[in-house]
Design a protein around this motif. Structure first.
Motif, PDB file in Angstrom:
ATOM      1  N   ILE A  64       4.066  -1.150  -1.512  1.00  0.00           N
ATOM      2  CA  ILE A  64       4.990  -1.353  -2.824  1.00  0.00           C
ATOM      3  C   ILE A  64       6.368  -1.407  -2.552  1.00  0.00           C
ATOM      4  O   ILE A  64       7.342  -1.891  -3.100  1.00  0.00           O
ATOM      5  N   ASN A  68      -2.482  -2.193   5.572  1.00  0.00           N
ATOM      6  CA  ASN A  68      -1.614  -0.924   4.912  1.00  0.00           C
ATOM      7  C   ASN A  68      -1.996  -0.655   3.711  1.00  0.00           C
ATOM      8  O   ASN A  68      -2.590  -1.455   2.894  1.00  0.00           O
ATOM      9  N   ARG A  69      -2.087   0.537   3.194  1.00  0.00           N
ATOM     10  CA  ARG A  69      -2.205   1.039   1.821  1.00  0.00           C
ATOM     11  C   ARG A  69      -1.036   0.218   0.862  1.00  0.00           C
ATOM     12  O   ARG A  69      -0.122  -0.043   1.181  1.00  0.00           O
ATOM     13  N   PRO A  70      -1.902   0.238  -0.308  1.00  0.00           N
ATOM     14  CA  PRO A  70      -0.955  -0.509  -1.367  1.00  0.00           C
ATOM     15  C   PRO A  70       0.276   0.335  -1.747  1.00  0.00           C
ATOM     16  O   PRO A  70       1.360  -0.098  -1.934  1.00  0.00           O
ATOM     17  N   ARG A  71       0.165   1.529  -1.488  1.00  0.00           N
ATOM     18  CA  ARG A  71       1.179   2.758  -1.772  1.00  0.00           C
ATOM     19  C   ARG A  71       2.258   2.381  -0.908  1.00  0.00           C
ATOM     20  O   ARG A  71       3.739   2.669  -1.137  1.00  0.00           O
ATOM     21  N   THR A  72       1.809   2.040   0.399  1.00  0.00           N
ATOM     22  CA  THR A  72       3.105   1.878   1.288  1.00  0.00           C
ATOM     23  C   THR A  72       3.468   0.429   1.089  1.00  0.00           C
ATOM     24  O   THR A  72       4.786   0.237   1.358  1.00  0.00           O
ATOM     25  N   ASP A 125       3.065  -3.372  -9.983  1.00  0.00           N
ATOM     26  CA  ASP A 125       1.716  -2.468  -9.489  1.00  0.00           C
ATOM     27  C   ASP A 125       0.550  -3.385  -9.479  1.00  0.00           C
ATOM     28  O   ASP A 125      -0.101  -3.105  -8.924  1.00  0.00           O
ATOM     29  N   ARG A 136      -1.962  -8.685  -3.742  1.00  0.00           N
ATOM     30  CA  ARG A 136      -1.492  -8.045  -2.761  1.00  0.00           C
ATOM     31  C   ARG A 136      -0.419  -8.463  -1.683  1.00  0.00           C
ATOM     32  O   ARG A 136       0.224  -7.851  -1.002  1.00  0.00           O
ATOM     33  N   HIS A 160      13.950   1.358  -8.429  1.00  0.00           N
ATOM     34  CA  HIS A 160      12.435   1.428  -8.673  1.00  0.00           C
ATOM     35  C   HIS A 160      11.794  -0.127  -8.944  1.00  0.00           C
ATOM     36  O   HIS A 160      12.461  -1.041  -9.358  1.00  0.00           O
TER      37      HIS A 160
END
Length: 192
Positions: free
Chosen positions: A117, A111-115, A142, A146, A136
């Motif tokens: 998080i 998966n993408r890091p954006r997903t 950030d 991983r 948040h």
């Protein structure tokens, strides 16, 4: 009917493999029984299809209410539709939570890091908060390694036992109900 069954699995596969362009079958609605016995519905992202096992998969936060609901009663319903084409696919089945093991780790790493998080959020989904910012992910997340948040990540596999397909094409409405019998599907025409 075999062509319709093939089309169903092709549409679901396109939804799970949407990539840059989302298919109308990427975001689907699921229904579970709440812990209080009342129905609960929400939208999830279809992530994997395994036609040979008649299974569909999404992932979610292990801390979410839907996971607790499915652990109590694993029955689940899924609705996917393409409003422009007038197509609806409904699935029924049994959910299994996959919260550890090689497969979970492989999906996490793909998966993408954006997903990912999302799974680093400090609060479980649905926790009451004073303002949106309270939920948040802290900025230090950030730059986290991983694997941070992977303990909150799980897959939900649904072994599909029933499929209801509805095509509301202007040329004539068609509805078919499929029931899984061992490793094969038996279909019957039903009134739309």
């Amino acid at each position: 009917m075999q062509k319709i069954l093939d089309r169903i699995w092709a549409l679901l596969t396109a939804g799970a493999n949407a990539g840059q362009v989302r298919s109308p079958f990427t975001m689907v609605q699921i229904a579970t029984l709440g812990l209080d016995g009342a129905p609960r519905a929400r939208t999830v992202v279809l992530r994997q299809i395994n036609r040979s096992q008649s299974a569909v998969t999404f992932h979610t936060d292990i801390r979410s209410e839907k996971v607790a609901e499915l652990k109590k009663d694993p029955r689940i319903a899924v609705v996917a539709c393409d409003l422009e084409a007038g197509l609806q696919i409904r699935l029924e089945g049994i959910a299994t939570i996959v919260d550890r093991g090689e497969r979970k780790d492989t999906v996490w790493n793909a998966n993408r890091p954006r997903t990912l998080i999302l799974y680093r959020a400090p609060l479980r989904p649905g926790t009451p908060i004073g303002s949106p910012g309270d939920a948040h992910v802290p900025p230090e997340c950030d730059d986290a390694e991983r694997s941070a948040g992977s303990e909150n990540f799980c897959l939900v596999d649904i072994e599909v036992s029933k499929i209801d397909y509805l095509d509301l094409s202007p040329s004539g409405h068609v509805r078919v109900r499929f029931i899984r019998d061992s490793d094969s599907w038996q279909g019957i025409w039903v009134a739309p």
